[in-house]
Write a protein that holds these residues in place. Structure first.
Motif, PDB file in Angstrom:
ATOM      1  N   CYS A  26       3.245 -10.271 115.611  1.00 20.23           N
ATOM      2  CA  CYS A  26       2.409  -9.730 114.550  1.00 20.23           C
ATOM      3  C   CYS A  26       0.964  -9.712 115.034  1.00 20.23           C
ATOM      4  CB  CYS A  26       2.546 -10.521 113.251  1.00 20.23           C
ATOM      5  SG  CYS A  26       1.997 -12.239 113.311  1.00 20.23           S
TER       6      CYS A  26
ATOM      7  N   CYS B   4       4.755 -14.379 109.429  1.00 23.89           N
ATOM      8  CA  CYS B   4       3.459 -14.358 110.108  1.00 23.89           C
ATOM      9  C   CYS B   4       2.414 -14.745 109.080  1.00 23.89           C
ATOM     10  CB  CYS B   4       3.196 -12.959 110.660  1.00 23.89           C
ATOM     11  SG  CYS B   4       1.567 -12.727 111.397  1.00 23.89           S
TER      12      CYS B   4
ATOM     13  N   TRP C  91       3.206  -5.033 113.134  1.00 19.49           N
ATOM     14  CA  TRP C  91       4.360  -5.660 113.769  1.00 19.49           C
ATOM     15  C   TRP C  91       4.743  -4.855 115.003  1.00 19.49           C
ATOM     16  CZ3 TRP C  91       6.361 -10.323 112.923  1.00 19.49           C
ATOM     17  CH2 TRP C  91       6.127 -10.956 111.689  1.00 19.49           C
TER      18      TRP C  91
END
Lengths: 111, 114
Positions: free
Chosen positions: A89, A23, A34
């Protein structure tokens, strides 16, 4: 505005294999979250990272935050079918909510 | 303990009708958020409530969308004169307070506008 790019968009791995999802942020990361989502369900919180170099683990999932690279990685060791789902994310915008999210990585684990 | 709940879980409506989506946050959480997840898109912020402060409505896509939060707890997202592009999963989240607190999500309401 802050944008989060996740890679890969989708991933198919064989059960037992390790994998990494990335990410990357276009701006400084103040907090990185997350989440995991299964079809028809909401987001399940996995981990939150706030400090550069921070690393957290939950069962076979480890996440790291690299502030300099403005990037976080999620690593799954010895993947299981239960790990299948969409990993998202999300990041704080300048330390204030709400979160900005990436488009997700769809993980499939095959036996 | 109980998590964030949303109702209905699924809603099918005709174009032009109004719909109301409900969110019950985790008890004691002062912050509440609405997001939208469209097919092929990521999660899109809609509106954010924090305590008694004026809500952050910066994510609402049009004036057909509105939300209220009564008594600092339950929230209702209203979409007036629904359009087909409103079809999406609407997710609600709550957190203990605002900044830097983990957001916990409900299961979402899947809205289909025919």
């Amino acid at each position: 505005s802050q944008e989060l790019e996740q890679s890969p968009q989708s991933l198919i791995v064989q059960e037992g294999k390790n994998l990494t999802i990335n990410c990357t942020s276009s701006k400084t990361l103040y907090g990185l979250y997350w989440y995991k989502q299964k079809y028809g369900e909401g987001l399940i919180f996995l981990m939150m990272l706030q400090k550069g170099g921070e690393e957290k683990s939950h069962e076979k999932i480890t996440a790291k935050l690299d502030e300099k690279k403005q990037q976080s990685s999620l690593h799954i060791t010895a993947s299981q079918p239960s790990h299948a789902g969409i990993y998202l994310c999300g990041a704080d915008k300048s330390g204030n909510t709400p979160l900005v999210f990436g488009k997700g990585t769809r993980l499939s684990v095959i036996a | 303990g109980a998590g964030v709940s949303q109702s209905p879980s699924n809603k099918v409506t005709e174009k032009g009708k109004d719909v109301e989506l409900r969110c019950d946050p985790i008890s004691g959480h002062t912050a509440l958020y609405w997001y939208r997840q469209s097919l092929g898109q990521g999660l899109e912020f809609l509106i954010y409530f924090q305590g008694n402060s004026a809500p952050d409505k910066s994510g609402l896509p049009s004036d057909r969308f509105s939300a209220e939060r009564t008594g600092g707890s339950v929230s209702t997202l209203t979409i007036q004169r629904t359009q087909q592009e409103d079809s999406a999963v609407y997710l609600c989240a709550s957190s203990l307070s605002g900044s830097k607190e983990t957001q916990y999500f409900g299961p979402g309401t899947r809205l289909l506008v025919l």
